[in-house]
Write a protein that holds these residues in place. Structure first.
Motif, PDB file in Angstrom:
ATOM      1  N   ALA A  67       1.114   9.157  -6.365  1.00 42.60           N
ATOM      2  CA  ALA A  67       1.383  10.584  -6.162  1.00 42.60           C
ATOM      3  C   ALA A  67       2.372  11.087  -7.206  1.00 42.60           C
ATOM      4  O   ALA A  67       2.203  12.179  -7.775  1.00 42.60           O
ATOM      5  CB  ALA A  67       1.924  10.811  -4.755  1.00 42.60           C
ATOM      6  N   GLY A  68       3.401  10.299  -7.485  1.00 37.69           N
ATOM      7  CA  GLY A  68       4.382  10.691  -8.487  1.00 37.69           C
ATOM      8  C   GLY A  68       3.781  10.787  -9.875  1.00 37.69           C
ATOM      9  O   GLY A  68       4.159  11.667 -10.668  1.00 37.69           O
ATOM     10  N   HIS A  69       2.850   9.914 -10.174  1.00 35.94           N
ATOM     11  CA  HIS A  69       2.197   9.935 -11.482  1.00 35.94           C
ATOM     12  C   HIS A  69       1.379  11.209 -11.667  1.00 35.94           C
ATOM     13  O   HIS A  69       1.439  11.843 -12.724  1.00 35.94           O
ATOM     14  CB  HIS A  69       1.299   8.706 -11.632  1.00 35.94           C
ATOM     15  CG  HIS A  69       0.675   8.572 -12.978  1.00 35.94           C
ATOM     16  ND1 HIS A  69       1.376   8.207 -14.105  1.00 35.94           N
ATOM     17  CD2 HIS A  69      -0.613   8.755 -13.389  1.00 35.94           C
ATOM     18  CE1 HIS A  69       0.559   8.179 -15.146  1.00 35.94           C
ATOM     19  NE2 HIS A  69      -0.651   8.500 -14.737  1.00 35.94           N
ATOM     20  N   VAL A  70       0.641  11.612 -10.633  1.00 40.65           N
ATOM     21  CA  VAL A  70      -0.157  12.836 -10.711  1.00 40.65           C
ATOM     22  C   VAL A  70       0.754  14.052 -10.846  1.00 40.65           C
ATOM     23  O   VAL A  70       0.505  14.952 -11.660  1.00 40.65           O
ATOM     24  CB  VAL A  70      -1.072  12.974  -9.480  1.00 40.65           C
ATOM     25  CG1 VAL A  70      -1.806  14.314  -9.508  1.00 40.65           C
ATOM     26  CG2 VAL A  70      -2.077  11.835  -9.442  1.00 40.65           C
ATOM     27  N   ASP A  71       1.833  14.084 -10.061  1.00 41.48           N
ATOM     28  CA  ASP A  71       2.772  15.204 -10.149  1.00 41.48           C
ATOM     29  C   ASP A  71       3.398  15.283 -11.537  1.00 41.48           C
ATOM     30  O   ASP A  71       3.558  16.368 -12.106  1.00 41.48           O
ATOM     31  CB  ASP A  71       3.867  15.055  -9.098  1.00 41.48           C
ATOM     32  CG  ASP A  71       3.367  15.295  -7.682  1.00 41.48           C
ATOM     33  OD1 ASP A  71       2.283  15.903  -7.525  1.00 41.48           O
ATOM     34  OD2 ASP A  71       4.051  14.870  -6.734  1.00 41.48           O
ATOM     35  N   ALA A 125       0.814  -1.209   0.000  1.00 33.98           N
ATOM     36  CA  ALA A 125       0.000   0.000   0.000  1.00 33.98           C
ATOM     37  C   ALA A 125       0.851   1.264   0.000  1.00 33.98           C
ATOM     38  O   ALA A 125       0.535   2.243  -0.690  1.00 33.98           O
ATOM     39  CB  ALA A 125      -0.932  -0.003   1.214  1.00 33.98           C
ATOM     40  N   GLU A 126       1.930   1.275   0.776  1.00 33.63           N
ATOM     41  CA  GLU A 126       2.767   2.475   0.861  1.00 33.63           C
ATOM     42  C   GLU A 126       3.437   2.776  -0.474  1.00 33.63           C
ATOM     43  O   GLU A 126       3.447   3.922  -0.932  1.00 33.63           O
ATOM     44  CB  GLU A 126       3.829   2.287   1.947  1.00 33.63           C
ATOM     45  CG  GLU A 126       4.699   3.520   2.161  1.00 33.63           C
ATOM     46  CD  GLU A 126       5.682   3.352   3.304  1.00 33.63           C
ATOM     47  OE1 GLU A 126       6.535   4.248   3.476  1.00 33.63           O
ATOM     48  OE2 GLU A 126       5.605   2.338   4.020  1.00 33.63           O
ATOM     49  N   LYS A 127       3.980   1.768  -1.112  1.00 32.85           N
ATOM     50  CA  LYS A 127       4.622   1.972  -2.417  1.00 32.85           C
ATOM     51  C   LYS A 127       3.602   2.397  -3.461  1.00 32.85           C
ATOM     52  O   LYS A 127       3.876   3.290  -4.291  1.00 32.85           O
ATOM     53  CB  LYS A 127       5.328   0.692  -2.861  1.00 32.85           C
ATOM     54  CG  LYS A 127       6.082   0.844  -4.174  1.00 32.85           C
ATOM     55  CD  LYS A 127       6.832  -0.442  -4.529  1.00 32.85           C
ATOM     56  CE  LYS A 127       7.611  -0.280  -5.838  1.00 32.85           C
ATOM     57  NZ  LYS A 127       8.354  -1.522  -6.184  1.00 32.85           N
ATOM     58  N   ALA A 128       2.424   1.791  -3.426  1.00 34.95           N
ATOM     59  CA  ALA A 128       1.383   2.139  -4.394  1.00 34.95           C
ATOM     60  C   ALA A 128       0.996   3.613  -4.256  1.00 34.95           C
ATOM     61  O   ALA A 128       0.843   4.319  -5.260  1.00 34.95           O
ATOM     62  CB  ALA A 128       0.163   1.247  -4.196  1.00 34.95           C
ATOM     63  N   ALA A 129       0.840   4.072  -3.013  1.00 41.17           N
ATOM     64  CA  ALA A 129       0.477   5.470  -2.784  1.00 41.17           C
ATOM     65  C   ALA A 129       1.565   6.410  -3.298  1.00 41.17           C
ATOM     66  O   ALA A 129       1.276   7.432  -3.930  1.00 41.17           O
ATOM     67  CB  ALA A 129       0.222   5.710  -1.303  1.00 41.17           C
TER      68      ALA A 129
END
Length: 217
Positions: free
Chosen positions: A203-207, A195-199
């Motif tokens: 976030a990086g994808h949106v940025d 879950a932590e890596k997925a989040a």
């Protein structure tokens, strides 16, 4: 991949089918911003009655994909670049949440669908429109795996608005395939229940999306 693959046409009510067909065309800019929409013409084209088409148009208006003016008609909304920051603010908070929840809650059917999408990502031989639809399919599979229909509905709406902006600048942006392939490690993280890596990846994808758009405007 065809439009019906992503939109799931052939399922749900006639209003649902009309909504999916029109939404796909609006998001991918096959219906151009500012273009008028006539419910009678759409009903004839889809082979439906006008009632389900009108229901679909009401839903699309709620999602800000179309706008209706009294005595003037209904039109595809303009793509407002000024909205990019507002859209990104929402997605920066909710996309990581969705990825984290999907990693925690995805069932076997969800994981199989995500694996199928990984296989499709490995064979991105189609054109830009097919890649856009594959990108949308990945996002929707992740949202569905959250098992939170309110979060899913909200994120579909914002992903639609973001995708319209992407499509508007498609000919000026870096290679689309690279952007779509960013989903591969994200899908692996969700399947592996990290879950932590997925989040973090979400976030990086949106940025990265916002940075790419701002780089060409």
């Amino acid at each position: 991949m065809t439009a019906s693959t992503v939109a799931g046409q052939g399922h749900g009510t006639l209003a649902d089918q009309a909504y999916r067909s029109l939404s796909d065309r609006l998001v991918t800019l096959q219906i151009r911003p500012g273009e008028p929409l006539n419910d009678e013409r759409i009903a004839t084209e889809l082979g439906f009655g006008r009632t389900p088409v009108r229901e679909a148009l009401k839903r699309l208006e709620h999602e800000r994909l179309i706008v209706a003016y009294p005595r003037r008609g209904t039109f595809a909304t303009e793509v407002q670049i000024a909205d990019l920051g507002h859209i990104s603010e929402v997605r920066q908070q909710l996309e990581p949440l969705a990825a984290s929840l999907a990693a925690q809650r995805a069932g076997e059917a969800d994981r199989e669908q995500l694996n199928q999408l990984l296989r499709q990502l490995a064979d991105t031989s189609g054109g830009d429109t097919d890649l856009i639809r594959l990108d949308m399919a990945v996002h929707r599979a992740i949202y569905a795996a959250t098992r939170n229909p309110y979060l899913e509905d909200t994120l579909v709406r914002y992903d639609n608005l973001a995708t319209r902006i992407w499509c508007l600048f498609l000919d000026r942006l870096p290679a689309l395939a690279g952007h779509v392939h960013e989903h591969e490690p994200l899908l692996h993280a969700i399947i592996d229940r990290d879950a932590e890596k997925a989040a973090t990846l979400a976030a990086g994808h949106v940025d990265g999306f916002e940075t790419a758009i701002r780089g060409v405007i």
